[in-house]
Write an enzyme that holds these catalytic residues in place. Structure first.
Site, short mmCIF file in Angstrom:
data_model
loop_
_atom_site.label_atom_id
_atom_site.label_comp_id
_atom_site.label_asym_id
_atom_site.label_seq_id
_atom_site.Cartn_x
_atom_site.Cartn_y
_atom_site.Cartn_z
N GLY A 228 0.82 -1.20 0.00
CA GLY A 228 0.00 0.00 0.00
C GLY A 228 0.86 1.26 0.00
O GLY A 228 2.05 1.22 0.32
N CYS A 229 0.25 2.38 -0.35
CA CYS A 229 1.01 3.63 -0.49
C CYS A 229 1.50 4.16 0.86
O CYS A 229 2.69 4.43 1.04
CB CYS A 229 0.20 4.66 -1.25
SG CYS A 229 -1.46 4.96 -0.59
N PHE A 230 0.58 4.34 1.82
CA PHE A 230 1.00 4.76 3.15
C PHE A 230 2.00 3.75 3.72
O PHE A 230 3.00 4.12 4.34
CB PHE A 230 -0.20 4.85 4.09
CG PHE A 230 -0.89 6.18 4.12
CD1 PHE A 230 -0.18 7.36 4.28
CD2 PHE A 230 -2.27 6.26 4.02
CE1 PHE A 230 -0.82 8.59 4.33
CE2 PHE A 230 -2.93 7.47 4.06
CZ PHE A 230 -2.20 8.65 4.21
N ALA A 231 1.71 2.46 3.53
CA ALA A 231 2.57 1.41 4.08
C ALA A 231 3.99 1.52 3.53
O ALA A 231 4.97 1.31 4.26
CB ALA A 231 1.99 0.03 3.76
#
Length: 325
Positions: A134-137
């Site tokens: 994921g992007c935030f991850a």
């Protein structure tokens, strides 16, 4: 040439994939699948492609491509793969969240590898199936992995991160509507964001003993793309020693840069780069991590994974420069 199929072709991550793959020296787009736009030019959904590519969306899947990118909504990849079978040689890179957690990685004889190159590069090179992070991850893990690799996480980690409106996908909603988002800011899913599972999983992969809390407040920003994440926690080591550890960890990772200067999001938007800035006051370290949510946080990282899977230099097709003004 690598023959490529894209599923869910009208969304933002698919548009970024097309933009990158058009100029990738080893890539050939075989089909872009979209049931809502079948028969229409790609530029109908991706206006930035007008005049650059003569290709139409299709509602037919070629099961024999070398690799397929799944750009479907979260939770939809499993149902698609159940209904559409690909050849045994076809590699799959899923940009959704269906297979990111270890408990979900196995599906119909396929075992998905978590596709964060800075953590799992060797496994990615040998994989046929990838769960793209994921992007935030991505931004948060890259900020924390060097600490975890030295067992330096000994207390809670506090995170405040802001993302652009493209992080919510192409389908309009109340909180992506321009009149709401403009000159506005809000948080959402505080302490309970879906990316916390994969973040904790990766931290524990390097530091199994870590059992404190990762406290995450995600924000909606008044801009289209990019993630600006700030993290702080308690670390006793000096800033100089920490910088040395971060630089050593990312020594062979071409897309991560470590600095002690102030950084801004324009330094990474439109690129596959992550820039990490470190500062320290007393025993607290402040880590700032910036990425483009659609490139390093999604499609660029997916192409980076494709490069590794096919034995290419991982930077191939990803020499993308930001615009600072």
């Amino acid at each position: 040439m690598i023959n490529i199929g894209i599923i869910g072709g009208s969304g933002y991550t698919a548009g970024e994939l097309i933009r990158i793959l058009m100029f990738h020296p080893n890539a050939k787009l075989d089909f872009v699948y979209s049931t809502t736009n079948a028969g229409k030019p790609l530029s109908v959904a991706h206006h930035d492609l007008l005049g650059d590519i003569e290709m139409n969306f299709t509602d037919t899947v070629n099961p024999n491509v070398n690799v397929v990118f799944l750009c479907l909504g979260h939770g939809k990849s499993i149902s698609f793969l159940k209904e559409n079978k690909f050849a045994s040689h076809t590699k799959i890179i899923d940009l959704g969240n269906d297979f990111r957690l270890t408990k979900d990685k196995d599906f119909e004889g396929k075992s998905f590898v978590y596709g964060l190159p800075e953590l799992n590069k060797t496994n990615i090179k040998n994989a046929n199936y990838i769960a793209n992070p994921g992007c935030f991850a991505t931004a948060i893990q890259l900020a924390l992995l060097p600490l975890a690799s030295h067992n330096l996480l000994t207390s809670d980690v506090h995170i405040n991160a802001t993302t652009g409106s493209t992080g919510a996908g192409v389908s309009p909603s109340e909180t992506t509507h321009f009149s709401w988002r403009s000159n506005n800011m809000s948080h959402y899913k505080a302490f309970d964001h879906q990316h916390l599972g994969e973040i904790n999983q990766s931290v524990n992969q390097l530091q199994a003993s870590y059992n404190d809390e990762i406290i995450f407040v995600p924000n909606r920003g008044d801009f289209a793309r990019g993630i600006f994440a700030t993290l702080y926690t308690t670390v006793e080591e000096s800033l100089e020693d920490l910088v040395a550890k971060y630089e050593a960890y990312y020594k062979d990772q071409p897309f991560v840069t470590v600095t002690t200067t102030n950084i801004n999001m324009k330094q990474v938007v439109q690129t596959n780069k992550c820039i990490i800035s470190l500062m320290k006051k007393g025993n607290r370290i402040l880590i700032t991590s910036i990425i483009d949510n659609l490139v390093k946080g999604a499609s660029g990282q997916a192409v980076q994974n494709m490069n590794l899977m096919f034995g290419l230099e991982e930077t191939t097709g990803l020499h993308l420069k930001p615009s600072g003004f």
